[in-house]
Design an enzyme around this catalytic site. Structure first.
Site, PDB file in Angstrom:
ATOM      1  N   CYS A 102     -34.573 -14.195   4.599  1.00 44.57           N
ATOM      2  CA  CYS A 102     -35.477 -14.870   5.550  1.00 44.57           C
ATOM      3  C   CYS A 102     -34.772 -15.541   6.736  1.00 44.57           C
ATOM      4  O   CYS A 102     -33.725 -16.243   6.547  1.00 44.57           O
ATOM      5  CB  CYS A 102     -36.244 -15.978   4.851  1.00 44.57           C
ATOM      6  SG  CYS A 102     -37.227 -16.972   5.859  1.00 44.57           S
ATOM      7  N   ARG A 157     -47.666  -9.536   8.388  1.00 41.02           N
ATOM      8  CA  ARG A 157     -47.446 -10.843   7.870  1.00 41.02           C
ATOM      9  C   ARG A 157     -46.707 -11.713   8.785  1.00 41.02           C
ATOM     10  O   ARG A 157     -46.414 -12.779   8.819  1.00 41.02           O
ATOM     11  CB  ARG A 157     -46.759 -10.617   6.584  1.00 41.02           C
ATOM     12  CG  ARG A 157     -46.377 -11.821   5.650  1.00 41.02           C
ATOM     13  CD  ARG A 157     -45.388 -11.553   4.492  1.00 41.02           C
ATOM     14  NE  ARG A 157     -45.608 -12.053   3.496  1.00 41.02           N
ATOM     15  CZ  ARG A 157     -44.733 -13.269   2.998  1.00 41.02           C
ATOM     16  NH1 ARG A 157     -43.672 -13.655   4.042  1.00 41.02           N
ATOM     17  NH2 ARG A 157     -45.076 -14.129   2.200  1.00 41.02           N
TER      18      ARG A 157
HETATM   19  P1  IMP Z   1     -35.870 -13.993  -2.304  1.00 39.16           P
HETATM   20  O1  IMP Z   1     -36.223 -14.101  -3.664  1.00 39.16           O
HETATM   21  O2  IMP Z   1     -34.743 -15.275  -1.856  1.00 39.16           O
HETATM   22  O3  IMP Z   1     -35.124 -13.009  -1.977  1.00 39.16           O
HETATM   23  O4  IMP Z   1     -37.031 -14.418  -1.576  1.00 39.16           O
HETATM   24  C1  IMP Z   1     -38.160 -13.678  -1.731  1.00 39.16           C
HETATM   25  C2  IMP Z   1     -39.338 -14.324  -0.807  1.00 39.16           C
HETATM   26  O5  IMP Z   1     -39.138 -14.285   0.642  1.00 39.16           O
HETATM   27  C3  IMP Z   1     -40.756 -13.375  -1.088  1.00 39.16           C
HETATM   28  O6  IMP Z   1     -41.522 -13.650  -2.013  1.00 39.16           O
HETATM   29  C4  IMP Z   1     -41.272 -13.838   0.261  1.00 39.16           C
HETATM   30  O7  IMP Z   1     -41.817 -15.174   0.010  1.00 39.16           O
HETATM   31  C5  IMP Z   1     -40.291 -14.142   1.274  1.00 39.16           C
HETATM   32  N1  IMP Z   1     -39.868 -13.100   2.250  1.00 39.16           N
HETATM   33  C6  IMP Z   1     -40.152 -11.724   2.045  1.00 39.16           C
HETATM   34  N2  IMP Z   1     -39.892 -11.015   3.207  1.00 39.16           N
HETATM   35  C7  IMP Z   1     -39.534 -11.938   4.268  1.00 39.16           C
HETATM   36  C8  IMP Z   1     -38.936 -11.842   5.586  1.00 39.16           C
HETATM   37  O8  IMP Z   1     -38.886 -10.957   6.071  1.00 39.16           O
HETATM   38  N3  IMP Z   1     -38.774 -13.131   6.066  1.00 39.16           N
HETATM   39  C9  IMP Z   1     -39.112 -14.333   5.551  1.00 39.16           C
HETATM   40  N4  IMP Z   1     -39.237 -14.518   4.282  1.00 39.16           N
HETATM   41  C10 IMP Z   1     -39.415 -13.285   3.630  1.00 39.16           C
END
Ligand code: IMP
Length: 385
Positions: free
Chosen positions: A197, A298
């Site tokens: 993100c 989104r």
């Molecule tokens: P991770 O578990 O830290 O990889 O975060 C996953 C979460 O990041 C997802 O469930 C979404 O809420 C959020 N997310 C998914 N794609 C994006 C993006 O492109 N930008 C920002 N947040 C994202």
């Protein structure tokens, strides 16, 4: 002047530690169960109960049919991504439902098959997913404190009164109240913390996940004392290790959603590749240019990226990883004297730790195999998940 300026910094899950409680016969490791409620039964009469509080994110590089089936089999739930045409997503849900057979555990908990919808084409997407047999849907938005979510929730409530819907994401008590009043059956909490993100860098919006959970859970408890309704909270974004999952649960989350964790598994939809002698899998955000071939809206993909594309180290099968991760979570609950998640919500005691305490909690002042000098805080066998 801004409406409000908060001078306390927001906190991340990694800044907390649990204090042990009395472990008794009821809370020995073997007896700890991780059953949880993903969506409340009050509105729909139709609760979604899980045997494992782990959810796979609605992302192209995470939640396809194979992940959905295997995670449901292990008691969790994956949300099949909506950044694809409606027909294709509904077909994935249909396939996942045919393969997956619900076998409830002794408490009646199983896994579930989830799917995401956006706030643009939900009037067509939701009916197709319901037709395909979806168990639970989530509104997939990086900022769920919006009238678009309110409209979508109202529409879903009217057309499909039995369908349970997770709304979000939110990071404030006001955001929680707004979605609770709109009839959300659960809420996702987190903004700006995901591993892929760049929302905080691009827009300056976001909040440390621990502070966001604490604020929302306090609002959820107030809501419960007025209405008698428990709205489950799902912590989402930036959770990398079993101990962070445990902290999120201790703070009152009912489940956690992860992307990176699941992207590393055999069952994620991507192919393995070898990079620098390591086996890797690609992982990209739904707001990354790679996901924007299909416009989910989104994120503001057309104008700027809110996510990046990278690689994560391949970790093996979901089964192997989940049994390790859930063993660590159950061991934490046991140490805290809690036989289950509801008792963890009531009885967990957490403390912020200093940067030096965190360093003390890592391997230090010893020579590690294969290293020439003793190093401080370097973990060579540390957990990868
Ligand atoms: P991770 O578990 O830290 O990889 O975060 C996953 C979460 O990041 C997802 O469930 C979404 O809420 C959020 N997310 C998914 N794609 C994006 C993006 O492109 N930008 C920002 N947040 C994202």
């Amino acid at each position: 002047m801004a409406k409000k300026i908060i001078l306390e910094p927001s906190r991340t899950l990694a800044e907390f530690r649990l204090l042990p409680g009395l472990t008794d016969e009821a809370s020995v490791f073997e007896r700890v169960n991780l059953n949880t409620v993903l969506t409340a039964p009050y509105r729909t009469g139709n609760a979604v109960l899980l045997g494992t509080p782990l959810l796979a994110a609605a992302m192209q590089s995470v939640s396809g049919v194979r992940m959905a089936v295997e995670l449901a089999r292990l008691g969790g739930c994956a949300f099949i991504y909506c950044s694809q045409p409606i027909k294709e997503q509904a077909e994935m849900v249909r396939l996942a439902k045919q393969l997956f057979v619900k076998i409830p555990n002794t408490a009646g908990q199983t896994g579930a098959i989830g799917a995401a919808v956006n706030t643009h084409d939900y009037t067509e997407r939701v009916p197709s997913l319901v037709d395909a047999g979806v168990d639970v849907i989530t509104l997939d938005s990086s900022d769920g404190y919006s009238t678009y979510q309110a409209k979508a929730l109202t529409w879903i409530r009217e057309r499909f009164p039995k369908l349970t819907t997770v709304a979000g994401n939110i990071v404030t008590a006001e955001g929680f109240r707004f979605l609770a009043e709109c009839g959300a059956d659960a809420v996702k909490v987190g903004m700006g913390g995901g591993s892929i993100c760049i929302t905080q860098e691009q827009k300056g919006t976001g909040r440390g996940l621990a502070t966001a959970i604490i604020d929302v859970v306090e609002a959820r408890e107030r809501w419960k004392s007025h209405t008698g309704i428990h709205i489950p909270v799902i912590a989402d974004g930036g959770i990398t290790t079993a101990k962070e999952i445990t902290m999120a649960l201790a703070m009152g989350s009912d489940a956690v959603m992860m992307g990176r964790y699941f992207a590393r598994m055999e069952e994620s939809p991507t192919e393995k590749i070898t990079l620098n002698n390591k086996v890797m899998k690609p992982y990209w955000g739904e707001g990354a240019p790679r996901a924007s071939d299909w416009k989910s809206n989104r994120y503001h993909q057309s104008k700027f990226a809110e996510g990046v594309e990278g690689f994560v180290e391949y970790a093996g099968t979901l089964d192997e990883n989940l049994s390790q991760t859930t063993a660590k979570i159950r061991a934490s609950l046991s140490s805290c004297g809690c036989p289950d998640i509801p008792s963890f919500h009531k009885n967990a005691v957490l403390e912020i730790v200093s940067a030096l305490s965190i360093r003390e909690g890592q391997v230090h002042d010893i020579f590690l195999p294969g290293m020439e000098t003793a190093s401080y805080g370097r973990t060579v066998w540390g957990e990868q998940s």
